[in-house]
Write an enzyme that holds these catalytic residues in place. Structure first.
Site, mmCIF file in Angstrom:
data_model
loop_
_atom_site.group_PDB
_atom_site.id
_atom_site.type_symbol
_atom_site.label_atom_id
_atom_site.label_comp_id
_atom_site.label_asym_id
_atom_site.label_seq_id
_atom_site.Cartn_x
_atom_site.Cartn_y
_atom_site.Cartn_z
ATOM 1 N NE ARG A 111 -42.919 -88.793 -22.507
ATOM 2 C CZ ARG A 111 -43.517 -89.957 -22.733
ATOM 3 N NH1 ARG A 111 -43.086 -91.040 -22.146
ATOM 4 N NH2 ARG A 111 -44.541 -90.034 -23.541
ATOM 5 N NE ARG A 148 -45.914 -98.730 -19.559
ATOM 6 C CZ ARG A 148 -45.660 -97.503 -19.186
ATOM 7 N NH1 ARG A 148 -44.516 -97.232 -18.609
ATOM 8 N NH2 ARG A 148 -46.529 -96.545 -19.368
ATOM 9 C CE LYS A 200 -47.903 -97.774 -25.801
ATOM 10 N NZ LYS A 200 -47.602 -96.486 -25.183
ATOM 11 C CG ASN A 201 -48.964 -94.675 -28.192
ATOM 12 O OD1 ASN A 201 -49.097 -95.139 -27.056
ATOM 13 N ND2 ASN A 201 -47.783 -94.396 -28.723
ATOM 14 C CB CYS A 210 -40.698 -91.495 -18.166
ATOM 15 S SG CYS A 210 -40.646 -91.329 -19.932
ATOM 16 C CG ASP A 255 -43.214 -94.021 -30.226
ATOM 17 O OD1 ASP A 255 -42.461 -93.487 -29.403
ATOM 18 O OD2 ASP A 255 -44.455 -93.885 -30.192
HETATM 19 N N1 EPU Z 1 -43.753 -81.582 -24.584
HETATM 20 C C1 EPU Z 1 -43.586 -80.414 -23.877
HETATM 21 N N2 EPU Z 1 -44.655 -79.942 -23.156
HETATM 22 C C2 EPU Z 1 -45.863 -80.579 -23.146
HETATM 23 C C3 EPU Z 1 -46.028 -81.771 -23.884
HETATM 24 C C4 EPU Z 1 -44.941 -82.241 -24.608
HETATM 25 O O1 EPU Z 1 -42.522 -79.810 -23.866
HETATM 26 O O2 EPU Z 1 -46.789 -80.107 -22.480
HETATM 27 C C5 EPU Z 1 -42.606 -82.116 -25.331
HETATM 28 C C6 EPU Z 1 -42.181 -83.500 -24.855
HETATM 29 O O3 EPU Z 1 -41.332 -83.432 -23.734
HETATM 30 C C7 EPU Z 1 -41.514 -84.059 -26.086
HETATM 31 C C8 EPU Z 1 -42.348 -83.476 -27.227
HETATM 32 O O4 EPU Z 1 -43.000 -82.333 -26.672
HETATM 33 O O5 EPU Z 1 -40.215 -83.568 -26.178
HETATM 34 C C9 EPU Z 1 -43.377 -84.409 -27.797
HETATM 35 O O6 EPU Z 1 -44.187 -84.929 -26.765
HETATM 36 P P1 EPU Z 1 -45.697 -85.386 -27.020
HETATM 37 O O7 EPU Z 1 -46.592 -84.625 -26.119
HETATM 38 O O8 EPU Z 1 -45.981 -85.319 -28.479
HETATM 39 O O9 EPU Z 1 -45.652 -86.913 -26.565
HETATM 40 P P2 EPU Z 1 -46.647 -87.716 -25.643
HETATM 41 O O10 EPU Z 1 -48.056 -87.360 -25.964
HETATM 42 O O11 EPU Z 1 -46.201 -87.630 -24.239
HETATM 43 C C10 EPU Z 1 -46.932 -89.691 -27.356
HETATM 44 C C11 EPU Z 1 -46.787 -91.187 -27.306
HETATM 45 C C12 EPU Z 1 -45.310 -91.565 -27.210
HETATM 46 C C13 EPU Z 1 -44.583 -90.974 -28.424
HETATM 47 C C14 EPU Z 1 -44.817 -89.463 -28.504
HETATM 48 C C15 EPU Z 1 -44.225 -88.823 -29.746
HETATM 49 C C16 EPU Z 1 -48.825 -91.895 -26.268
HETATM 50 C C17 EPU Z 1 -49.524 -92.465 -25.081
HETATM 51 N N3 EPU Z 1 -47.525 -91.707 -26.169
HETATM 52 O O12 EPU Z 1 -46.369 -89.205 -26.133
HETATM 53 O O13 EPU Z 1 -45.253 -92.975 -27.262
HETATM 54 O O14 EPU Z 1 -43.215 -91.251 -28.339
HETATM 55 O O15 EPU Z 1 -46.232 -89.182 -28.500
HETATM 56 O O16 EPU Z 1 -44.724 -89.400 -30.886
HETATM 57 O O17 EPU Z 1 -49.460 -91.632 -27.293
HETATM 58 C C18 EPU Z 1 -44.426 -95.123 -26.750
HETATM 59 O O18 EPU Z 1 -45.467 -95.596 -27.242
HETATM 60 O O19 EPU Z 1 -43.426 -95.842 -26.440
HETATM 61 C C19 EPU Z 1 -44.331 -93.683 -26.520
HETATM 62 C C20 EPU Z 1 -43.429 -93.141 -25.717
#
Ligand code: EPU
Length: 421
Positions: A121, A400, A22-23, A116, A307
């Protein structure tokens, strides 16, 4: 609303075929905005999030449709650059259209995703990267309004914190920018590697794939010519089913995977006393006489994935002794704790650190509530070994991201059924 009924303590065995990730699928669907041709994407997991993403692209004017596990999409006729609240509120990953829409059209609006269940996030790092590339960004009425009349310009982007989505958005934005972008402290997840490889195949000059420094020479708004491709296997789905084998003390073979994406998960399972047979595209977990406690700290890839934290917590409840989990990525990713405790687990939280006092056979069935995708899968795992009938409510979270969860579990002998409330 639907709920899952699981009657625990059944003997499990057999094979589970893992679906596409998915990711990986979500950013790759977003990346099709950079393409001038029709693309067939195979091994596309048929889960709610990928279907929502397809709907988002079609709302913008794309022609995309699913045929089983293939999505065929053409984004050439996109005539709308606004990702509206009604979709973004159901799927935060909608933010991934920001970079590609902006770099292609010079203007877009994306509803600001809220927090969320697992944390606040924020998307500040996505926005800072785009601003460094010349975007003017304003937040108005809950929307991110981004513009760059002359197009984006290559820049050096240094991420203060490793971000998966931020890295993906920046890579896609840089693809059609003018000049060279260097992303420093980039995320290295396999899903990012695939995004880079697909773009490279499409003609983009991109270096440092899989490293923390990625260099992209933008095409100055020339669209790319994508080749058809298949989504990589879902390492988190694979890890979840390895934990199902482990918690049920079953011999289970997980197939159609890339075992090297699961190194951190395999090594923790081995520490917990499980033997895992590794083959080129499969892993087989074998039963053990006793589960040893383990200490886990979540981190970015190649470290232990956040995850997989909830699933390992469920497993640790069956260990002989105290395990600890230190969640370092999200500030509120312990919603499953209170539900596992309701099932009889002995878990204590101290800030971000959970101590799990394990004892084989301590879980008993009850009604529990799913709170997010991975927390839900931990409840499924716990239900597989709990005495009696567990009802897991709000399973739309599971839908999801886990393709055909019931079918896959039933085929290995679990007693799982879906019901209306
Ligand atoms: N963060 C910030 N500012 C930003 C972006 C991120 O402070 O602009 C923080 C977040 O709040 C968090 C950390 O950085 O504390 C990491 O967030 P990241 O951006 O890496 O996560 P994401 O891209 O929102 C993806 C996956 C998540 C997975 C995380 C970490 C997808 C669609 N989602 O989220 O997957 O937990 O990376 O590996 O790729 C799931 O599949 O259940 C899921 C939540």
């Amino acid at each position: 609303m639907k709920y899952l009924k699981i009657i625990g303590q059944k003997k499990l065995s057999g094979e589970i075929r893992i679906s596409g990730a998915k990711n990986a699928a979500l950013p790759l669907l977003a990346s099709t905005i950079l393409s001038k041709n029709t693309i067939n994407i195979g091994n596309m997991p048929d889960v709610v999030d990928t279907n929502t993403f397809l709907k988002l692209l079609n709302n913008l004017g794309s022609a995309g449709k699913r045929d089983q596990n293939t999505i065929r999409v053409n984004t050439l006729n996109i005539n709308e650059t606004k990702a509206t609240y009604d979709i973004v509120k159901t799927m935060r990953a909608s933010i991934l259209v920001l970079g590609p829409l902006l770099t292609r059209f010079g203007y877009c609006e994306v509803s600001l995703p809220g927090g969320c269940a697992i944390g606040q996030r924020p998307v500040d790092l996505h926005l800072k990267a785009l601003e460094a590339m010349g975007a003017i960004i304003e937040i108005k009425n809950g929307y991110i309004e981004a513009r760059c009349q002359e197009g984006l310009k290559g820049a050096d982007i240094v991420f203060d914190k490793v971000t998966v989505g931020g890295t993906e958005n920046t890579i896609m934005a840089a693809a059609l920018a003018k000049g060279t972008t260097r992303i420093i402290n980039a995320a290295k997840e396999p899903e990012i590697v695939q995004l880079c490889e697909v773009l490279k195949e499409a003609g983009l000059d991109i270096k440092g794939i899989g490293s923390s420094e990625i260099t992209i020479i933008g095409t100055n708004r020339k669209l790319l010519e994508f080749k058809d491709f298949d989504i990589i296997p879902d390492r988190i789905e694979a890890g979840t089913y390895l934990c199902a084998g482990a918690i049920a003390n079953a011999k289970l073979k997980i197939t159609h995977i890339m075992p090297n994406h699961l190194s951190a998960v395999i090594s923790k399972l081995e520490e917990m006393n499980f033997e895992i047979i590794k083959e080129k595209t499969s892993l087989t977990i074998l039963p053990t006489t006793s589960i040893k406690p383990v200490n886990i700290i979540t981190s970015e890839y190649p470290g232990f994935p956040t995850d997989m934290q909830a699933q390992f917590m469920a497993l640790a409840t069956q260990g002989e002794g105290t395990s600890t989990i230190d969640e370092r990525l999200f500030e509120n990713r312990y919603m499953h704790v209170s539900e596992l405790v309701r099932m009889g687990a002995d878990i204590h939280l101290n800030g971000n650190i959970a101590s799990i006092h394990g004892k084989k056979g301590n879980l008993s069935a009850t009604d529990v509530m799913a709170t997010d995708l991975r927390a839900s899968s931990a409840l499924v795992l716990a239900a597989l070994v709990a005495k009696g009938e567990t009802n897991i409510h709000r399973i739309y979270h599971l839908d999801r991201g886990y393709e055909d969860l019931e079918g896959k579990l039933k085929r290995i002998g679990a007693d799982v059924s879906r019901h209306n409330e």
